[in-house]
Design an enzyme around this catalytic site. Sequence first.
Site, PDB file in Angstrom:
ATOM      1  N   ASP A   1       0.830  -1.213   0.000  1.00  0.00           N
ATOM      2  CA  ASP A   1       0.000   0.000   0.000  1.00  0.00           C
ATOM      3  C   ASP A   1       0.867   1.267   0.000  1.00  0.00           C
ATOM      4  OD1 ASP A   1      -1.240  -0.443   3.464  1.00  0.00           O
ATOM      5  OD2 ASP A   1       0.783  -0.090   2.686  1.00  0.00           O
TER       6      ASP A   1
ATOM      7  N   HIS B   1       0.662   3.973  -2.832  1.00  0.00           N
ATOM      8  CA  HIS B   1       0.458   5.373  -2.414  1.00  0.00           C
ATOM      9  C   HIS B   1       1.439   6.274  -3.165  1.00  0.00           C
ATOM     10  CE1 HIS B   1      -0.354   8.607   0.692  1.00  0.00           C
ATOM     11  NE2 HIS B   1       0.757   9.033   0.135  1.00  0.00           N
ATOM     12  N   GLU B   2       2.735   5.868  -3.141  1.00  0.00           N
ATOM     13  CA  GLU B   2       3.761   6.718  -3.772  1.00  0.00           C
ATOM     14  C   GLU B   2       3.564   6.801  -5.277  1.00  0.00           C
ATOM     15  OE1 GLU B   2       5.298   7.324   0.000  1.00  0.00           O
ATOM     16  OE2 GLU B   2       5.146   8.438  -1.850  1.00  0.00           O
TER      17      GLU B   2
ATOM     18  N   HIS C   1       0.921   9.156  -6.407  1.00  0.00           N
ATOM     19  CA  HIS C   1       1.356  10.560  -6.492  1.00  0.00           C
ATOM     20  C   HIS C   1       1.864  10.847  -7.902  1.00  0.00           C
ATOM     21  CE1 HIS C   1       0.712  12.000  -2.493  1.00  0.00           C
ATOM     22  NE2 HIS C   1       1.577  11.182  -1.917  1.00  0.00           N
TER      23      HIS C   1
ATOM     24  N   TYR D   1      -0.070  20.252  -3.987  1.00  0.00           N
ATOM     25  CA  TYR D   1       0.168  19.579  -2.708  1.00  0.00           C
ATOM     26  C   TYR D   1       0.108  20.563  -1.532  1.00  0.00           C
ATOM     27  CZ  TYR D   1       2.006  15.574  -0.032  1.00  0.00           C
ATOM     28  OH  TYR D   1       2.163  14.510   0.820  1.00  0.00           O
TER      29      TYR D   1
ATOM     30  N   GLU E   1      -3.365  13.580  -1.359  1.00  0.00           N
ATOM     31  CA  GLU E   1      -3.029  12.566  -0.352  1.00  0.00           C
ATOM     32  C   GLU E   1      -4.086  11.467  -0.263  1.00  0.00           C
ATOM     33  OE1 GLU E   1      -0.815  11.336   1.960  1.00  0.00           O
ATOM     34  OE2 GLU E   1       0.347  12.365   0.432  1.00  0.00           O
TER      35      GLU E   1
ATOM     36  N   ASP F   1      -3.711  -3.015  -1.910  1.00  0.00           N
ATOM     37  CA  ASP F   1      -3.511  -3.897  -0.750  1.00  0.00           C
ATOM     38  C   ASP F   1      -4.900  -4.204  -0.195  1.00  0.00           C
ATOM     39  OD1 ASP F   1      -2.328  -5.262   1.286  1.00  0.00           O
ATOM     40  OD2 ASP F   1      -1.737  -3.505   2.418  1.00  0.00           O
TER      41      ASP F   1
ATOM     42  N   GLU G   1       0.089  -0.685   7.413  1.00  0.00           N
ATOM     43  CA  GLU G   1       0.043  -1.638   8.543  1.00  0.00           C
ATOM     44  C   GLU G   1       1.158  -2.686   8.473  1.00  0.00           C
ATOM     45  OE1 GLU G   1      -2.237  -1.445   6.246  1.00  0.00           O
ATOM     46  OE2 GLU G   1      -2.158  -3.407   5.258  1.00  0.00           O
TER      47      GLU G   1
ATOM     48  N   TYR H   1       4.503  -0.717   9.787  1.00  0.00           N
ATOM     49  CA  TYR H   1       4.394   0.242  10.896  1.00  0.00           C
ATOM     50  C   TYR H   1       4.442  -0.475  12.240  1.00  0.00           C
ATOM     51  CZ  TYR H   1       2.492   4.246  13.519  1.00  0.00           C
ATOM     52  OH  TYR H   1       2.295   5.281  14.410  1.00  0.00           O
ATOM     53  N   THR H   2       5.221   0.019  13.164  1.00  0.00           N
ATOM     54  CA  THR H   2       5.348  -0.509  14.539  1.00  0.00           C
ATOM     55  C   THR H   2       5.293  -2.046  14.595  1.00  0.00           C
ATOM     56  OG1 THR H   2       2.970  -0.285  14.874  1.00  0.00           O
ATOM     57  CG2 THR H   2       4.368   1.559  15.585  1.00  0.00           C
TER      58      THR H   2
ATOM     59  N   ILE I   1       3.707  -3.681  17.602  1.00  0.00           N
ATOM     60  CA  ILE I   1       2.298  -3.492  17.987  1.00  0.00           C
ATOM     61  C   ILE I   1       1.399  -4.109  16.919  1.00  0.00           C
ATOM     62  CG2 ILE I   1       0.488  -1.789  18.532  1.00  0.00           C
ATOM     63  CD1 ILE I   1       2.825   0.202  19.155  1.00  0.00           C
TER      64      ILE I   1
ATOM     65  N   ASP J   1      -2.209  -2.079  14.454  1.00  0.00           N
ATOM     66  CA  ASP J   1      -2.276  -0.620  14.229  1.00  0.00           C
ATOM     67  C   ASP J   1      -1.763  -0.307  12.827  1.00  0.00           C
ATOM     68  OD1 ASP J   1       0.796   0.652  15.765  1.00  0.00           O
ATOM     69  OD2 ASP J   1       0.394  -1.105  14.517  1.00  0.00           O
TER      70      ASP J   1
ATOM     71  N   ASP K   1       2.274  20.629   7.926  1.00  0.00           N
ATOM     72  CA  ASP K   1       2.011  19.521   6.988  1.00  0.00           C
ATOM     73  C   ASP K   1       1.353  20.021   5.693  1.00  0.00           C
ATOM     74  OD1 ASP K   1       1.725  16.848   6.017  1.00  0.00           O
ATOM     75  OD2 ASP K   1      -0.246  16.656   6.982  1.00  0.00           O
TER      76      ASP K   1
ATOM     77  N   HIS L   1      -1.829  15.419   5.185  1.00  0.00           N
ATOM     78  CA  HIS L   1      -1.942  14.040   5.678  1.00  0.00           C
ATOM     79  C   HIS L   1      -2.997  13.927   6.768  1.00  0.00           C
ATOM     80  CE1 HIS L   1       2.203  13.923   3.963  1.00  0.00           C
ATOM     81  NE2 HIS L   1       1.790  12.742   3.570  1.00  0.00           N
TER      82      HIS L   1
HETATM   83  O1  LIG Z   1       4.063  10.106   0.240  1.00  0.00           O
HETATM   84  C1  LIG Z   1       3.769  10.693   1.262  1.00  0.00           C
HETATM   85  O2  LIG Z   1       2.685  11.349   1.411  1.00  0.00           O
HETATM   86  C2  LIG Z   1       4.731  10.741   2.422  1.00  0.00           C
HETATM   87  C3  LIG Z   1       5.930  11.565   1.909  1.00  0.00           C
HETATM   88  C4  LIG Z   1       6.614  12.245   3.065  1.00  0.00           C
HETATM   89  C5  LIG Z   1       7.738  13.099   2.583  1.00  0.00           C
HETATM   90  C6  LIG Z   1       7.457  14.283   1.914  1.00  0.00           C
HETATM   91  C7  LIG Z   1       8.533  15.064   1.496  1.00  0.00           C
HETATM   92  C8  LIG Z   1       9.836  14.681   1.746  1.00  0.00           C
HETATM   93  C9  LIG Z   1      10.063  13.459   2.400  1.00  0.00           C
HETATM   94  C10 LIG Z   1       9.019  12.684   2.834  1.00  0.00           C
HETATM   95  C11 LIG Z   1       5.161   9.335   2.822  1.00  0.00           C
HETATM   96  C12 LIG Z   1       4.100   8.517   3.581  1.00  0.00           C
HETATM   97  C13 LIG Z   1       3.372   9.326   4.649  1.00  0.00           C
HETATM   98  O3  LIG Z   1       2.160   9.303   4.731  1.00  0.00           O
HETATM   99  N1  LIG Z   1       4.122  10.021   5.490  1.00  0.00           N
HETATM  100  C14 LIG Z   1       3.477  10.876   6.489  1.00  0.00           C
HETATM  101  C15 LIG Z   1       3.353  10.097   7.832  1.00  0.00           C
HETATM  102  C16 LIG Z   1       4.684   9.763   8.395  1.00  0.00           C
HETATM  103  C17 LIG Z   1       5.476   8.729   7.992  1.00  0.00           C
HETATM  104  N2  LIG Z   1       6.615   8.709   8.716  1.00  0.00           N
HETATM  105  C18 LIG Z   1       6.615   9.743   9.614  1.00  0.00           C
HETATM  106  C19 LIG Z   1       7.531  10.168  10.554  1.00  0.00           C
HETATM  107  C20 LIG Z   1       7.236  11.269  11.323  1.00  0.00           C
HETATM  108  C21 LIG Z   1       6.048  11.959  11.153  1.00  0.00           C
HETATM  109  C22 LIG Z   1       5.092  11.575  10.209  1.00  0.00           C
HETATM  110  C23 LIG Z   1       5.400  10.445   9.438  1.00  0.00           C
HETATM  111  C24 LIG Z   1       4.286  12.147   6.696  1.00  0.00           C
HETATM  112  O4  LIG Z   1       5.416  12.226   6.140  1.00  0.00           O
HETATM  113  O5  LIG Z   1       3.746  13.018   7.381  1.00  0.00           O
HETATM  114  C25 LIG Z   1       3.074   7.938   2.595  1.00  0.00           C
HETATM  115  C26 LIG Z   1       2.794   6.502   3.004  1.00  0.00           C
HETATM  116  C27 LIG Z   1       3.748   6.129   4.098  1.00  0.00           C
HETATM  117  C28 LIG Z   1       4.758   7.281   4.183  1.00  0.00           C
HETATM  118 ZN   LIG Z   2       1.430  10.890   0.040  1.00  0.00          ZN
END
Ligand SMILES: O=C(O)[C@H](CCc1ccccc1)CC1(C(=O)N[C@@H](Cc2c[nH]c3ccccc23)C(=O)O)CCCC1
Ligand SMILES: [Zn+2]
Length: 327
Positions: A148, A152-153, A156, A167, A176, A187, A195, A198-199, A202, A205, A237, A242
């Site tokens: 997933d 997701h990536e 984009h 964005y 997003e 998925d 899921e 992640y963690t 746990i 989650d 953000d 997100h």
């Molecule tokens: O593609 C995206 O939207 C996220 C891209 C994040 C990013 C943006 C710019 C530069 C570097 C990284 C990556 C993902 C994401 O949702 N990231 C969120 C949640 C997150 C993941 N790891 C983290 C660590 C700390 C805080 C938040 C997060 C975020 O960056 O907010 C997508 C699926 C899984 C990771």
């Molecule tokens: Zn994204």
Amino acid sequence: NAIDQVTGFGKGVLDQKQMFEMTKGENGNYFLFDGTRGDGIHTFHAQHINPLIFNLLSQLADYTGEELTSDHKYFSDPAAVSAQVNAADVYDYYKETFGRDSYDDQGAKLISSVHVGTNWNNAAWNGKQMMYGDGDGETFIPLSGAKDVIAHELTHAVTDTSSSLVYQDESGALNESISDIMGTMVDREDWKMGEDVYTPGIEGDALRTLKDPASYTNALTGPYPDHYSKRYTGEADNGGVHINSSINNKAAYLISEGGTHYGVTVEGIGREATEQIYYHANTQYLTSTSDFSMMRQAAIEAAAALYGESSAEVEAVKKGYDAVGVQ
Ligand SMILES: O=C(O)[C@H](CCc1ccccc1)CC1(C(=O)N[C@@H](Cc2c[nH]c3ccccc23)C(=O)O)CCCC1
Ligand SMILES: [Zn+2]
């Protein structure tokens, strides 16, 4: 060319046995290049270069990391194996479900670099390629292990070559959300994001859930919003892309699975119709500055074009957006 394509083996991030297409080079070495899909699927090793530096190198010099090779058909890098396998699966999903040939519908090469950064707890599409962190082992394990996340990536990239939703703020939250929706469609077994990586300590989650967003909390709003009246209006953000994605995620969940939300009952139309509606909305009706209200309209128009003005699908879309307070 075709004769170089051979079957490779290896174990993925979740320790599952994997088979995948790869290339046998002249010198007898094997490469993680699949030449059977579009212009190819190629996975590289980022050598733990800092994500921001790697991002810059990708933009300025088309840098992709170092070639991953093996002197036999077995690859012993789980993050690389998962990136290659999951990218092929997502390529196949877009081809089989929507007839789209890679993210640009022109067979664009899918490039992934793994081992970006050191214990980097994230992943990204940087406009040219996918970048995956290894995680710190507590918050995340290597993120290429989650189908997933790859979907997701790559979505984009689909969005960037279709609606180009900016964005930021509401269009960014839609950008997003469409990535989360396609992520949970590829998925298919649940309505959770991330899921599998992640963690690890746990059970059950995830990073986000589309089914009941408010059951998870985040630093900015506490519970994720599941109604337009609860949207985040701050600056963080990129204006909560997100965070507010959860409002549209909930609408999509209700459209597919049905349910009653804030007193509004939706008759679900299933995953097949829902993925078609959002794909067509993203590629034919949404524009770069579409907001939530325009998302509702685009989904109605896509459903009407696909299933008819007075179809159950159109009705479900209207009720789904009524339920999350978007007119
Ligand atoms: O593609 C995206 O939207 C996220 C891209 C994040 C990013 C943006 C710019 C530069 C570097 C990284 C990556 C993902 C994401 O949702 N990231 C969120 C949640 C997150 C993941 N790891 C983290 C660590 C700390 C805080 C938040 C997060 C975020 O960056 O907010 C997508 C699926 C899984 C990771
Ligand atoms: Zn994204």
